[in-house]
Design an enzyme around this catalytic site. Sequence first.
Site, PDB file in Angstrom:
ATOM      1  N   SER A 268     -49.493  15.286  23.339  1.00 15.83           N
ATOM      2  CA  SER A 268     -50.256  14.441  22.691  1.00 15.83           C
ATOM      3  C   SER A 268     -50.535  14.278  20.854  1.00 15.83           C
ATOM      4  O   SER A 268     -50.734  15.505  21.145  1.00 15.83           O
ATOM      5  CB  SER A 268     -50.948  13.209  23.041  1.00 15.83           C
ATOM      6  N   GLY A 272     -53.601  16.886  20.013  1.00 16.87           N
ATOM      7  CA  GLY A 272     -52.365  17.544  18.869  1.00 16.87           C
ATOM      8  C   GLY A 272     -53.222  17.610  17.150  1.00 16.87           C
ATOM      9  O   GLY A 272     -53.546  18.417  16.834  1.00 16.87           O
ATOM     10  N   GLU A 289     -46.068  20.518  18.781  1.00 19.93           N
ATOM     11  CA  GLU A 289     -44.894  19.602  19.026  1.00 19.93           C
ATOM     12  C   GLU A 289     -45.497  18.031  19.488  1.00 19.93           C
ATOM     13  O   GLU A 289     -45.511  18.311  21.029  1.00 19.93           O
ATOM     14  CB  GLU A 289     -43.911  20.565  20.140  1.00 19.93           C
TER      15      GLU A 289
END
EC number: 1.2.1.3
Length: 543
Positions: A268, A272, A289
């Site tokens: 998420s 992140g 990512e």
Amino acid sequence: MLNSLRPVARTHHSLRRGIPAARALSSRASTILSALRIPAGGDVPGVYDGQWGGTGEPLVSLCPSTGETLARVTTATPQEVQTALEKSRQAYVSFRTMPAPRRGEIIRQIREALSTKIDALGALVSLEMGKIKTEGLGEVQEIVDICDYAVGLSRMMNGSVISSERPGHSILEVPNPLGVVAVLSAFNFPVAVYGWNLALSMAAGNATVWKPSPSTPLCAIAVTRIVAEVLEKNGINGAVAGLICGGKDVGEGIVKSPDVDMVSFTGSEAVGKIVGKAVQDRFGKSLLELGGNNAAIVMPDAPMHIALPSILFSAVGTAGQRCTTTRRLYLHRSIAPSFIERLQRAYETVKIGDPLVAGTLLGPLHTQTAVQNYQAAISAVRSAGGEILAGGTLHTPASAELQNGNYVLPTIAVPASSDPKQDIWSKETFAPVLNVAVFDELEEAIAMNNAVPQGLSSSLWTRDVRNVGKWIGPAGSDTGIVNVNAGTSGAEIGAAFGGNKSTGWGRESGGDAWKQYVRWSACTINFTDEAPLAQGVSFDLDK
């Protein structure tokens, strides 16, 4: 305009919730686990650093299709995390000097070993994660494919030679192994994301340690066992490809460790951001990512016969739990009513049920939390005056075995406002909820596409080359994946995968992604008996 399109009613029964009564493991589950030598009873070791272990609090792996407990997996204590990372560092010291083509040969053997187990691994992905059988097999195929890619890459991880302005000098840009790479993967691709990272990291000469999602540890254990057997057969330290199962505390221990040179995190945006800051705080390297929130734009001249099924898959595939899932659909006003009508009919034909049964197109959401998020998204649309044109409720399959699964109906929603700054549009819901709006000009649709914080994938459906030029150019889509007449989902391994803005700017898989897994040095070499300075600088003691 879309207010005239009413949802078609579907039969709905309330799901029975709560923890199911203890019962023996189903035959569907025990058959899959036994094929990969995962015991159906007792605790399964979840830590591998050359040896299997783990004495931390066990994780419980639940089947999202049935709600049954698949296994208990032991995790790492703080000391075991530190020990595993130290062993990874030791493994790196020996592995980094192995010639890259020889490392490629090891990857080739891993590829062969994985391909012999592709059916069993694919079934395990469906069992533990919940994606349908063909997608589970496709995910394992991604590891096989990236291993093929990395085998060739091991002979082509080249630097460069740069002309020097000084006589008798050459400048080289040289890549060398980076160190220890930690991969923190998400539940939605429980094996493929690790494969993308492992193959490139190993080709580059690094040691890799995997911290999988706490809800998909069995997939990680099965893959690690296969990789470990190849390493052992070749006399290579198993900590070159280590595994540390655990929860938040384990993740924090890995992210903050100075023994980890690079952290590749998939998850998420909120987590992140925490990971990125923690790694930066110690001047480590990160690859992020994160969220998707992807849009598809359909022009009047679009090839409708392929646009509709492609958008359907991108919105419904993996039960809307792909990073690249289509969550926003922008339709040109002239074709919106007819396209929505056809899309509604298509949604009604989607077969929901056991992901392991051939023909199923929509399996369960992964967790009960995901179901709650789905319900919250539907409530947000309705409370703001929007319409639900398809789905919008939970679903109970007919099979008694699936009564405790996390099933929902795929949903088409028309929010009352198309303002992309509103939460309905700007926040990602990891579920099969497709929000629809209309537009009049392509520039308007591009602006809505770009207005959200995330920037992973986008697609434009048109046959007009002028639209294509605008879409992929400087005034076009600002996402990392910009497609034309192809859905937002289903990326291939040959191109770099990743997104911009709050998606994290990371790139994995193909293209130049490998360059993140090495450390770069600019090396100036003087072949002469003189030492001239650059830029004509003179520093002569005799004058």
